[in-house]
Scaffold this active site. Structure first.
Site, short mmCIF file in Angstrom:
data_model
loop_
_atom_site.label_atom_id
_atom_site.label_comp_id
_atom_site.label_asym_id
_atom_site.label_seq_id
_atom_site.Cartn_x
_atom_site.Cartn_y
_atom_site.Cartn_z
N ASP A 27 35.65 7.49 43.86
CA ASP A 27 36.68 7.66 44.82
C ASP A 27 35.84 7.54 46.22
OD1 ASP A 27 39.55 8.59 44.85
OD2 ASP A 27 38.61 9.65 46.52
N ARG A 53 41.91 12.49 31.31
CA ARG A 53 42.21 13.50 32.51
C ARG A 53 42.45 15.00 32.13
NH1 ARG A 53 41.74 15.36 36.27
NH2 ARG A 53 43.06 14.64 37.78
N ARG A 65 42.82 0.22 42.08
CA ARG A 65 43.21 1.14 41.07
C ARG A 65 43.62 0.84 39.71
NH1 ARG A 65 44.92 6.00 44.19
NH2 ARG A 65 43.44 6.07 45.73
N ARG A 77 46.30 6.41 36.69
CA ARG A 77 47.23 7.04 35.84
C ARG A 77 48.50 6.30 35.11
NH1 ARG A 77 48.83 10.87 40.77
NH2 ARG A 77 48.35 9.13 41.65
N TYR A 120 40.20 11.74 56.53
CA TYR A 120 40.50 12.77 55.48
C TYR A 120 39.41 14.02 55.72
CZ TYR A 120 42.81 9.84 52.09
OH TYR A 120 43.92 9.13 51.66
#
Ligand code: CP3
Length: 379
Positions: A105, A69, A56, A60, A182
Site C-alpha cells: 500500500d 483477508r 488494484r 477485494r 493522508y
C-alpha cells in the site's frame, strides 16, 4: 555449561540462517522474463500484443482475496512476504495479464515514518494521530525508515522467483503530495481541506514535509529496484484536489526530483534504470508539464481523451490507461466494444492498457476476463 554454549551457538547459527534467507534468495539469479511486452511498451519498442494490467488487480473483487483477508489483517499481508506473494499471484492465476504488481500500500511510508496506520473495513485507511501542526513534524522518524520497509524488498525478491519470468513485476510508491494528504487528514478526504490549509498557512513546513517524503521515496524505490522490481509506478492519486497552478507548485517539483534523483542513483551504482510510470489522477490539465518530467510512462484517468493526451505528450512517451472503472459494470458486449474502441484510439505503439483508476470491489470477475481478452484481440 559446554552443552549450553553449544546450544546457544546452534541457536545463533539458526537465527543467522533464517534472517539471511531473503539475502540468500537475492543472490540467486532471477528467472528469465518470458513475456516482456510491458517493458517493451514502456520503452517504445515493438510489442507482440498490447500489454494489459489493472490497478488494484489483487483486491477485494476476488473471492480468494476476501478469503485470505478474513484470516489476516491488511498490513500483516503486506508485511509477510509469503502472504503478499500469494495475493500478488491471485489475479495471475485467473487472467492472462501482462504484468504483476507487488501487493502493498502507499501508506507503508507514513508507517515507516512513525505514524500509526490502520485499515478499517468499509472505511479505508485511518491514521489516528495525524499531523495537525508543523510541531508534529518532530514526531516523524526518517532515520531508519528504509530498514523498516525492508519487508517490501523481501516480498519483491520472493515474488520474482515465484513468477518464474512469466510477466514483469511492478513496484510502486505514493507520491509526496498524496502521502502528505493522508498524513494530515488522518485518512481519505473528500476535500483535503486540512492539507490544503497547510499549503497556505505553513508553506515552508509543507515544503519541508514534501522534501522529507521525496527523500524517503527515492531510497524506497532504489531498494525496490535492488530487490528485483522491473518497473515502478508513482501514484499521485490526490492530484485531483489541486488546481493546475497548485499541481505545478506542490506536486511537480517533487515528482521531478523523484525521477531525477532515482535515475542518478541507479546509474551511479550500476543498477538497471527501470522504466517509471507517473499516475497523477485528475491532472489531465497538465499532461504537457508531466511529459517534461522524464517519466517513461504517463498514466491517464478516464476523463482524458486518448488522442488529446497523445497530442499533449508527443510521440516519445508511453501512455497507460484509461477505461472508466465503472465501465466494468456494463454487460460483456458493451464492455468489449468500449475496450476495443479505447485500444484503437491509443494504438499499438507506446501503449499499456489499464483502467483509469483502481478496480472497484463489486466488479464481476467476468469483466476482467472480457477486458483482458478484448485488449489482446483489438489490434
Ligand atoms: O494494484 C495492486 O493490486 C497492488 C496493491 C495496491 C493496494 N493499494 C492494495 C490495497 C496498490 C497499488 C495500492 C495503492 C494505493 N493505496 C493508493 C494509490 C492508488 C489509488 O487507488 O489511487 C491509495 C490512494 C491507497 C490508500 C488506500 N489503501 C485506500 C484509500 C484504501 C481504501 C480504499 C479501498 O479500495 O479499499 C486502501 C486499502 C487497500 N489497498 C485495499 C487493497 C487491496 C483494500 C483494503 C482491504 O483489503 O481491506
Amino acid at each position: 555449561m559446554a552443552i549450553g554454549l553449544r546450544l546457544s551457538m546452534l541457536l545463533l547459527a539458526l537465527i543467522t540462517i533464517v534472517s539471511y534467507k531473503p539475502t540468500l534468495q537475492r543472490l540467486q539469479p532471477f528467472p528469465a522474463l518470458k513475456n516482456d511486452n510491458l517493458l517493451r511498451a514502456a520503452r517504445g519498442d515493438v510489442v507482440d500484443r498490447v500489454p494489459v494490467w489493472v490497478m488494484r488487480q489483487a483486491g477485494r473483487y476476488l473471492p480468494e482475496f476476501q478469503e485470505l483477508r478474513k484470516q489476516h489483517d491488511f498490513f500483516t499481508v503486506c508485511r509477510t512476504p509469503e502472504l503478499a506473494c500469494e495475493v500478488t499471484m491471485q489475479p495471475l492465476r485467473r487472467f492472462d495479464l501482462d504484468a504483476s504488481i507487488i501487493f502493498s500500500d502507499i501508506l507503508v511510508i507514513p508507517q515507516a515514518l512513525g505514524l500509526t496506520v490502520e485499515m478499517h473495513a468499509g472505511v479505508g485507511p485511518v491514521l489516528p494521530q495525524p499531523l495537525s501542526t508543523p510541531e508534529d513534524l518532530k514526531r516523524l522518524t526518517p532515520d531508519g525508515a528504509l530498514s523498516r520497509l525492508s519487508y517490501v524488498g523481501d516480498a519483491i525478491t520472493m515474488m520474482r522467483h515465484k513468477l518464474d519470468g512469466r510477466v514483469p513485476l511492478i513496484g510502486f510508491t505514493g507520491a509526496p503530495w498524496t502521502l502528505m494528504g493522508y498524513m494530515i487528514e488522518g485518512g481519505g478526504s473528500k476535500t483535503m481541506s486540512k492539507s490544503k490549509a497547510w499549503l497556505t498557512e505553513y508553506p515552508e513546513d509543507s515544503k519541508l514535509l514534501l522534501n522529507l517524503l521525496t527523500d524517503t521515496i527515492v531510497d524506497y524505490l532504489e531498494m525496490q529496484v535492488k530487490s528485483g522490481a522491473q518497473m515502478l509506478q508513482v501514484f499521485e492519486s490526490s492530484a485531483e484536489h489541486l488546481s493546475k497552478e497548485e499541481f505545478l507548485v506542490w506536486a511537480v517539483p517533487y515528482l521531478r526530483r523523484i525521477r531525477n534523483d532515482l535515475v542518478d542513483r541507479l546509474t551511479k551504482k550500476g543498477l538497471e534504470v527501470v522504466p517509471i510510470t507517473l499516475f497523477a489522477k485528475g491532472a489531465g490539465h497538465s499532461l504537457k508539464e508531466q511529459s517534461d518530467l522524464g517519466y517513461d510512462v504517463i498514466g491517464l484517468d478516464w476523463t482524458v481523451d486518448p488522442r488529446e493526451a497523445r497530442e499533449q505528450v508527443g510521440p516519445n512517451i508511453t501512455l497507460q490507461g484509461n477505461l472508466d472503472p465503472q465501465d466494468m459494470y456494463r454487460d460483456p458486449e458493451e464492455l468489449r466494444n468500449l475496450t476495443t474502441e479505447m485500444v484503437h484510439k491509443f494504438g499499438k505503439s507506446r501503449y499499456i492498457a489499464n483502467l483509469g483508476h483502481g478496480i472497484t470491489p463489486q466488479t464481476p470477475i467476468t469483466s476482467m476476463e472480457v477486458l483482458v481478452e478484448a485488449v489482446h484481440q483489438a489490434l
